[in-house]
Design an enzyme around this catalytic site. Structure first.
Site, PDB file in Angstrom:
ATOM      1  CB  SER A  27      98.518 -64.179  47.323  1.00 48.57           C
ATOM      2  OG  SER A  27      99.198 -63.473  46.311  1.00 48.57           O
ATOM      3  CG  ASP A  53     105.378 -60.886  50.757  1.00 46.23           C
ATOM      4  OD1 ASP A  53     105.958 -60.960  49.653  1.00 46.23           O
ATOM      5  OD2 ASP A  53     104.142 -60.816  50.880  1.00 46.23           O
ATOM      6  CG  HIS A  88     103.579 -63.727  48.794  1.00 48.71           C
ATOM      7  ND1 HIS A  88     102.948 -62.544  49.100  1.00 48.71           N
ATOM      8  CD2 HIS A  88     102.812 -64.321  47.835  1.00 48.71           C
ATOM      9  CE1 HIS A  88     101.863 -62.418  48.360  1.00 48.71           C
ATOM     10  NE2 HIS A  88     101.753 -63.476  47.581  1.00 48.71           N
TER      11      HIS A  88
END
Length: 467
Positions: A197, A391, A444
């Site tokens: 991330s 994602d 994600h």
């Protein structure tokens, strides 16, 4: 140009840094004061809520290491030794994203040796079981709470301390040097830095700072081999609408209207309509219903659509409870007094542990991390860049675009990669030692959704095998 500017800043800063390095090197060689402040961690043999009898079946150490001026910054870490051969296996410094998300999440819900169980009683202390696909089976991991203010990391003298991107990278590099000095049994292990991330910004900056210290001759020496990032944010240009159209969430005429947008009111209304049609999905994985909509329709928790898709193939089925309630679950556990005592957390060091701090005092002084990837590519470090293809936070199309934009030739072109004779993703390898891997059906934080596939991906890559 961005790469040239970064190199110019490094070169212009070299003279004062070299002078400072003389003092630093002498300090490392002749004094034990700073190393004493970076006190050895404490072994954790039992954890409240762990369902298996007896001590932990893996070796866990926690502790603080002071960095910065007067070691005012106290960084908390969890060190898990490799379950294979920790004396020779690689060691990974893991930094979760956010910024401000504790790496305890990775340890207990993502790729570490522990997983939270579905709660049977919301008032009882949450329980944990072993993760059958822990990446610590093939490598040792240092799960670090970085930047300061994340997780159990704190500032000794000021509660209003604000860090930034460059300072955080220096803190990460200093932490690793001090940690290694405090663990002299790992002088020859290869080191990697990993994250996901927002750590798509943090990781290459920390690696760059570590590499810079190596080039200056700072001790102890670190055998830095490379880095890896998952669903990594790198710059604020996305391919979200293209992904939305590709998955059939909007009709073709709406997408064409978006492409031909001229900034007028009709264009704005179309864009808002795209958002309205999309937000019912869980943005971290578009096959899931978002938590607000799930509550509004009174949907019960149970096996997710992701789990159903991989039934009979992926034995760890993600329950949507963890997508919507996971932060509450881990906060309940981490704020328990017996848990903090077991983890050797200093009393009074923080007010409350939270999984991700939205109010983290942090200045995002670097929004485009691609120049750092470019510099690391020139130095030849290995890298694995992976993406879950469902994602919407950090689209795989965006990741594919920036990895290609570095300008290196492709030496192993786009091809499927397999597990148990089944296609689980696609991959390509560049001439700068960079491997890109897409994981089908993943989200994600990819190891949360597809743990088996991601474990095999990491195991192959860390072992220098082709995916």
């Amino acid at each position: 140009m961005a790469v040239a500017n970064l190199l110019r800043r490094r070169c212009c800063a070299s003279l004062p840094l070299l002078l400072g390095t003389v003092v630093l090197v002498l300090g490392f060689c002749s004094s034990h004061v700073s190393l004493a402040l970076a006190a050895a961690g404490s072994k954790v043999e039992y954890l409240p809520g762990f369902r298996h009898e007896g001590p932990l079946p893996f070796e866990l150490e926690t502790g603080y290491i002071g960095v910065g001026e007067s070691e005012d910054i106290q960084l908390f870490y969890y060190f898990v030794k490799s379950e294979s051969n920790h004396s020779v296996d690689p060691i990974v410094l893991w930094i979760s994203g956010g910024p401000g998300c504790s790496s305890l999440y990775a340890l207990t819900q993502e790729l570490g040796p522990l997983l939270f169980d579905l709660p049977k009683n919301n008032s009882a202390l949450p329980t944990l079981s072993l993760n059958p696909y822990s990446w610590t089976k093939v490598a040792s991991f240092i799960f670090l709470d970085l930047p300061v203010g994340t997780g159990f990391s704190y500032v000794k003298s000021s509660k209003n301390y604000t860090s930034n991107s460059e300072e955080t990278s220096d803190h990460g590099a200093e932490f690793l040097r001090k940690w290694l000095a405090d663990h002299p049994e790992y002088p020859s292990n290869s080191f990697y830095v990993g994250g996901d991330s927002f750590s798509g910004v943090t990781v290459p900056m920390v690696v760059n700072a570590i590499s810079y210290g190596i080039n200056l001759g700072l001790n102890p020496q670190i055998d830095l081999k490379g880095y890896f990032v998952g669903n990594a944010f790198t710059y604020p240009i996305s391919y979200i609408v293209q992904m939305i159209r590709g998955f059939g969430l909007i009709p073709d005429e709406m997408y064409k209207s978006y492409q031909e947008c001229g900034g007028n009111l009709i264009c704005l209304l179309n864009f808002l309509k795209i958002g309205q049609l999309t937000l019912v999905n869980f943005p971290q994985h578009i096959l899931e219903t978002n938590c607000i909509a799930r509550n509004e329709i009174g949907a019960s928790y149970g096996q997710s659509s992701v789990a159903k898709r991989f039934r009979g193939f992926n034995v760890h089925a993600l329950d949507p409870y963890f997508l919507c309630k996971g932060a509450q679950l881990i906060s309940q556990w981490a704020n328990d007094g017996s848990v903090q005592e077991a983890l050797h957390v200093r009393k009074g060091s923080i007010e409350e542990w939270v999984q991700c701090r939205d109010d983290l005092p942090f200045n995002r002084t670097v929004l485009d991390s691609r120049p750092y990837y470019a510099i690391l590519s020139m130095q030849g470090y290995r890298s694995l860049i992976y993406s879950g293809d469902h994602d919407l936070f950090v689209c795989s199309l965006s990741t594919e675009a920036w990895t290609k934009s570095l300008g290196y030739s492709i030496i192993d072109d786009w091809r499927p990669w397999f597990l148990n004779n089944q296609i689980v993703g696609y991959t390509r390898t560049f001439s700068n030692n960079m491997t890109y891997a897409k994981i089908k059906g993943s989200g994600h934080i990819a190891p949360v959704y597809t743990p088996l596939e991601c474990f095999i991906m990491f195991k192959r890559w860390i072992s220098y095998e082709k995916l």
